[in-house]
Design an enzyme around this catalytic site. Sequence first.
Site, PDB file in Angstrom:
ATOM      1  N   HIS A   1       0.883  -1.176   0.000  1.00  0.00           N
ATOM      2  CA  HIS A   1       0.000   0.000   0.000  1.00  0.00           C
ATOM      3  C   HIS A   1       0.922   1.228   0.000  1.00  0.00           C
ATOM      4  CE1 HIS A   1      -4.328   1.282   1.118  1.00  0.00           C
ATOM      5  NE2 HIS A   1      -3.679   2.399   0.836  1.00  0.00           N
TER       6      HIS A   1
ATOM      7  N   GLU B   1      -4.273  -0.245  -5.467  1.00  0.00           N
ATOM      8  CA  GLU B   1      -4.401   0.873  -6.393  1.00  0.00           C
ATOM      9  C   GLU B   1      -3.119   1.202  -7.162  1.00  0.00           C
ATOM     10  OE1 GLU B   1      -6.075   4.277  -4.475  1.00  0.00           O
ATOM     11  OE2 GLU B   1      -7.877   3.229  -3.815  1.00  0.00           O
TER      12      GLU B   1
ATOM     13  N   GLU C   1     -12.423  -0.844  -0.305  1.00  0.00           N
ATOM     14  CA  GLU C   1     -12.434   0.469   0.358  1.00  0.00           C
ATOM     15  C   GLU C   1     -13.638   1.257  -0.144  1.00  0.00           C
ATOM     16  OE1 GLU C   1      -8.938   2.976  -0.029  1.00  0.00           O
ATOM     17  OE2 GLU C   1      -7.632   1.267   0.389  1.00  0.00           O
TER      18      GLU C   1
HETATM   19  C1  FCB Z   1      -7.462   5.401  -1.403  1.00  0.00           C
HETATM   20  C2  FCB Z   1      -6.296   4.831  -0.663  1.00  0.00           C
HETATM   21  C3  FCB Z   1      -6.402   4.939   0.851  1.00  0.00           C
HETATM   22  C4  FCB Z   1      -7.009   6.258   1.263  1.00  0.00           C
HETATM   23  C5  FCB Z   1      -8.298   6.488   0.522  1.00  0.00           C
HETATM   24  C6  FCB Z   1      -9.015   7.746   0.926  1.00  0.00           C
HETATM   25  O1  FCB Z   1      -7.068   5.805  -2.668  1.00  0.00           O
HETATM   26  O2  FCB Z   1      -6.116   3.472  -0.990  1.00  0.00           O
HETATM   27  O3  FCB Z   1      -5.132   4.737   1.395  1.00  0.00           O
HETATM   28  O4  FCB Z   1      -6.113   7.260   1.046  1.00  0.00           O
HETATM   29  O5  FCB Z   1      -8.051   6.537  -0.858  1.00  0.00           O
END
Ligand code: FCB
Length: 474
Positions: A138, A183, A380
């Site tokens: 991450h 991501e 997320e």
């Molecule tokens: C995503 C990220 C996470 C956080 C959220 C708001 O892009 O994976 O770490 O920053 O956004």
Amino acid sequence: MTTSLDRSSASAPEPRSDAGSRFPVDFLWGVATSAYQIEGAAFEDGRTASIWDTFSRVPGAVFGGDNGDVACDHYHRMPEDVDLIAGLGVDSYRFSLSWPRIQPGGRGAVNQRGIAFYDRLVDRLLERGVLPWVTLYHWDLPQELEDAGGWPARDTAHRFADFAEIAMNRLGDRVRWWTTLNEPWCSAVLGYDTGRHAPGRQDFGDSMAAVHHLLLGHGLATQRLREAAPEPIQVGITLNTAHALPATDTDADRAAARRADGFGTRIYTDPLVLGSYPTDVVDELSARGVHLPVQHGDLSVIAQPLDFLGVNYYTSHYFSGTAEDDSAVEATADGVALTRLVPQGYPVTAMDWEITPFGLTGMLTRLGADYPGIPLYVTENGAAFDDQPDQDGEVQDAERTAYFAEHIEAVAAARDAGADVRGYFAWSLLDNFEWSYGYDKRFGIVHVDYETQKRTVKQSGRWFRDNIRRSRQG
Ligand code: FCB
């Protein structure tokens, strides 16, 4: 444009209370965090610098000059934090491993004190009946690997595969769920093209090389995880698929949205699932003199079978292919010029991100239709709002609660429409270090007082817990 989901942020409606009951009892509910955003203890027990330790010290790179040195001090408060997680009644906790804590410098020997932290975390989660869901990467690349070229360099993919094997050897007897990357769009585009994220480089060609090497790293790591796993595991990747829509129904805007979708979604999903890069993207890159550094055999490595696809969703973007004037033409979410983001006037969060729950339904159904047979997990979803404890110490974050209720409804709608969505993780367990926004933006369902490190479950956290209970009642 108006929809029935429109609402003004000043008068958020009471969230629907029955969202949870629209899910099967085995639907996986969780909360998510990442290492650099919460752990702190940045230089303890042998951890070395990541690109975020370096970048956050560049003047002007992070709001307020904040960094992750202390963050939520989770490294020292882990046992209580796990109790907090268990108290929310979630099935699973998605967290990431700090690569420079486990393998300082990104190569060579394992740092026993570093990996011991994750050993303890996993044990404690299991003791409390919470399933550990590990993300290997991450965004906290060991600084030495960046110094050697970072993700634009092919060797980084191989170093990542070594790290994956280390993690599996130590945690694989207890961890079944593994995400390789979080991501990769952010790592590649924000890290190497716009420079908004670490390491803060600005070179479009490098960012496209990073895309390929991140995907290669995912494929190599997936192979190594499966080879080293002592028991059957579930391996996947998490994408922030761009939900790109045309601003109007003109050819120019539809072309702009397709281009944004190509650079935001298909450049990842096509090689991962279909084993090839999308032709329109490759053609556009060639026209710009950029060639993905694909070597013989890479695409079959990248296209390892996925046990699941993780989807992170916050908002949707509307694109125009027509410039209003020269100054309005900018490189935007797709990293490609001549495509313009057009705000639609929906209410926004503290990030200025428009609240578009229908886009989550759209993205999940689209992924299910275009890439069938892969279980989907929302890894997320959440929102930043400027909330603070009231006089009684309570955090009444009605807007965040409404955001969760609407988006969980949107997941239910996607399931109704046939998308195989099997889980949902709220971002985030705690208020934390929000990358270039520092501690200014709060995404937690638990409030953190950074002076005292006191945790307070917000209204949204209580709502989320109750929502899970309802879903268990069937
Ligand atoms: C995503 C990220 C996470 C956080 C959220 C708001 O892009 O994976 O770490 O920053 O956004």
